[in-house]
Design an enzyme around this catalytic site. Structure first.
Site, PDB file in Angstrom:
ATOM      1  N   VAL A 276       0.862  -1.181   0.000  1.00 40.36           N
ATOM      2  CA  VAL A 276       0.000   0.000   0.000  1.00 40.36           C
ATOM      3  C   VAL A 276       0.898   1.230   0.000  1.00 40.36           C
ATOM      4  O   VAL A 276       1.874   1.305   0.742  1.00 40.36           O
ATOM      5  CB  VAL A 276      -0.956  -0.008   1.213  1.00 40.36           C
ATOM      6  CG1 VAL A 276      -1.671   1.332   1.337  1.00 40.36           C
ATOM      7  CG2 VAL A 276      -1.977  -1.127   1.073  1.00 40.36           C
ATOM      8  N   LYS A 277       0.552   2.172  -0.864  1.00 40.19           N
ATOM      9  CA  LYS A 277       1.346   3.400  -0.986  1.00 40.19           C
ATOM     10  C   LYS A 277       0.830   4.464  -0.028  1.00 40.19           C
ATOM     11  O   LYS A 277      -0.360   4.780  -0.016  1.00 40.19           O
ATOM     12  CB  LYS A 277       1.234   3.947  -2.406  1.00 40.19           C
ATOM     13  CG  LYS A 277       2.239   3.402  -3.391  1.00 40.19           C
ATOM     14  CD  LYS A 277       1.976   4.021  -4.753  1.00 40.19           C
ATOM     15  CE  LYS A 277       3.246   4.176  -5.546  1.00 40.19           C
ATOM     16  NZ  LYS A 277       2.992   4.725  -6.874  1.00 40.19           N
ATOM     17  N   ILE A 278       1.763   5.027   0.739  1.00 46.32           N
ATOM     18  CA  ILE A 278       1.456   6.133   1.642  1.00 46.32           C
ATOM     19  C   ILE A 278       2.399   7.286   1.309  1.00 46.32           C
ATOM     20  O   ILE A 278       3.607   7.084   1.234  1.00 46.32           O
ATOM     21  CB  ILE A 278       1.631   5.711   3.120  1.00 46.32           C
ATOM     22  CG1 ILE A 278       0.610   4.630   3.499  1.00 46.32           C
ATOM     23  CG2 ILE A 278       1.486   6.914   4.053  1.00 46.32           C
ATOM     24  CD1 ILE A 278       0.744   4.118   4.918  1.00 46.32           C
TER      25      ILE A 278
END
Length: 361
Positions: A135-137
């Site tokens: 997941v990209k943050i």
């Protein structure tokens, strides 16, 4: 791209679409071009979902269910990401979780909300339910605490929109602290992977624009992005060695690799492969648009250059400061604009999906 693999660099594709997944194109890139991962972002989904008719059937179903446009987007995106994760699963299994990852970004509208970002990242990991999902943050200040908390829960993260060396140091620290908390709680850090995504070409675009405003410093143009990346890699090597890290590595933790993103050249005066050739180094990732992959295969010159010219890179920062380019202001501006661009793409995508869904209904 086997030359890059041999030099220790992983090649990921900076694009994803349902068509590429279902019609065999992504599999072809895996089989023939040594592509071992994929990244997506709101702009990429905007391009994929608003073109052609690959999403029409699911759009009709979501309309029939009464889903709102935001729910519809996540339903479409999660389906694509699951399918892409399944395609890359063999790579992930074969490399003991080093590569084979597919990245899905949290809603960019949450970039300055720590708790909402954390909850959304956990939700996406739960709903996609694939071990090779990242997941990209975004690496905003509020994002740092969310990164640490998600890693501490044993989930893999791609930290995106990194521009400055100080923010990168903060990102690496957030990852290490998250791993320390995971280990302290009795968790298994070998199931967690992470990359720190440095945006490359945008740095030169902004630095060159500022140099043009100042005037008479053409010799400094087109150099900051590569210098910045070289200095970041030196920090990576320091952050993931020494007693503190060795303890975690002994428990099965893996370093958070640096990933070069936005590596297509924006300035036509610059060589089209410069952000690939100059940034080849061990234990790194370069995520490229397909056009850049093709350019490099055609005329790229593979050699490990990432650790060459580090002293010159450090000097360049001083030269730019003397010329009047404020590095901190430049990188802060790029981070803010990066979040704004992804938010704008996301909103445009939702609007286009809403119109398409209404037309199909």
């Amino acid at each position: 791209m086997t030359h890059l693999s041999a030099l220790g660099q992983s090649v990921w594709i900076d694009f994803l679409s349902r068509e590429s997944i279902r019609e065999g194109h992504l599999q072809h890139l895996i089989d023939e071009d040594s592509v071992v991962g994929a990244t997506s972002n709101p702009t990429i989904f905007q391009k994929a979902m608003t073109a052609g008719n690959a999403y029409d059937e699911q759009l009709r179903k979501e309309a029939g269910r009464g889903s709102n446009v935001r729910e519809t987007f996540w339903s479409l995106a999660e389906r694509d990401i699951k399918d892409a994760c399944d395609l890359f699963r063999e790579v992930w299994d074969g490399g003991a979780g080093r590569d084979g990852y597919v990245s899905l970004e949290v809603d960019p509208g949450l970039a300055y909300d720590t708790l909402a970002t954390y909850r959304e990242a956990i939700r996406l990991h739960k709903v996609v339910d694939r071990p090779n999902l990242m997941v990209k943050i975004p690496a905003t200040k509020p994002g740092l605490a969310a990164i640490e908390d998600v890693v501490a829960k044993g989930h893999s993260i791609n930290v995106t929109l990194i521009f400055s060396l100080q923010r990168y140091a903060d990102v690496a620290e957030s990852y290490v602290r998250g791993i320390e908390r995971l280990v302290a709680a009795g968790g298994d850090p070998s199931t967690v992977a992470s990359v720190a995504s440095f945006f490359i070409s945008r740095i030169d675009t902004e630095a060159d624009r500022r140099l043009d405003e100042i005037g008479s410093h053409d010799e400094l143009k087109g150099k900051l992005a590569i210098a910045n990346a070289k200095l970041a890699y030196q920090h990576y090597k320091r952050a993931f060695t020494g007693e503190r890290w060795e303890y975690l590595a002994g428990k099965g933790a893996t370093p958070q690799r640096v990933l070069w993103a936005s590596t297509s050249t924006k300035n036509p005066d610059y060589m089209d492969t410069m952000y690939v050739e100059e940034l080849i180094g061990a234990d790194t990732v370069n995520t490229m648009p397909e056009e850049t992959i093709r350019d490099f295969q055609d005329h790229g010159k593979p050699a490990p250059r990432l650790e060459q010219g580090v002293a010159q890179a450090q000097r360049l920062l001083g030269e730019l400061a003397t010329a009047g380019v404020d590095y901190d202001d430049l990188t802060d501006t790029l981070e803010r604009e990066g979040v704004e661009k992804f938010s704008a793409s996301f909103n445009e995508l939702l609007q286009a999906l809403g119109e398409k869904q209404a037309a199909l209904a």
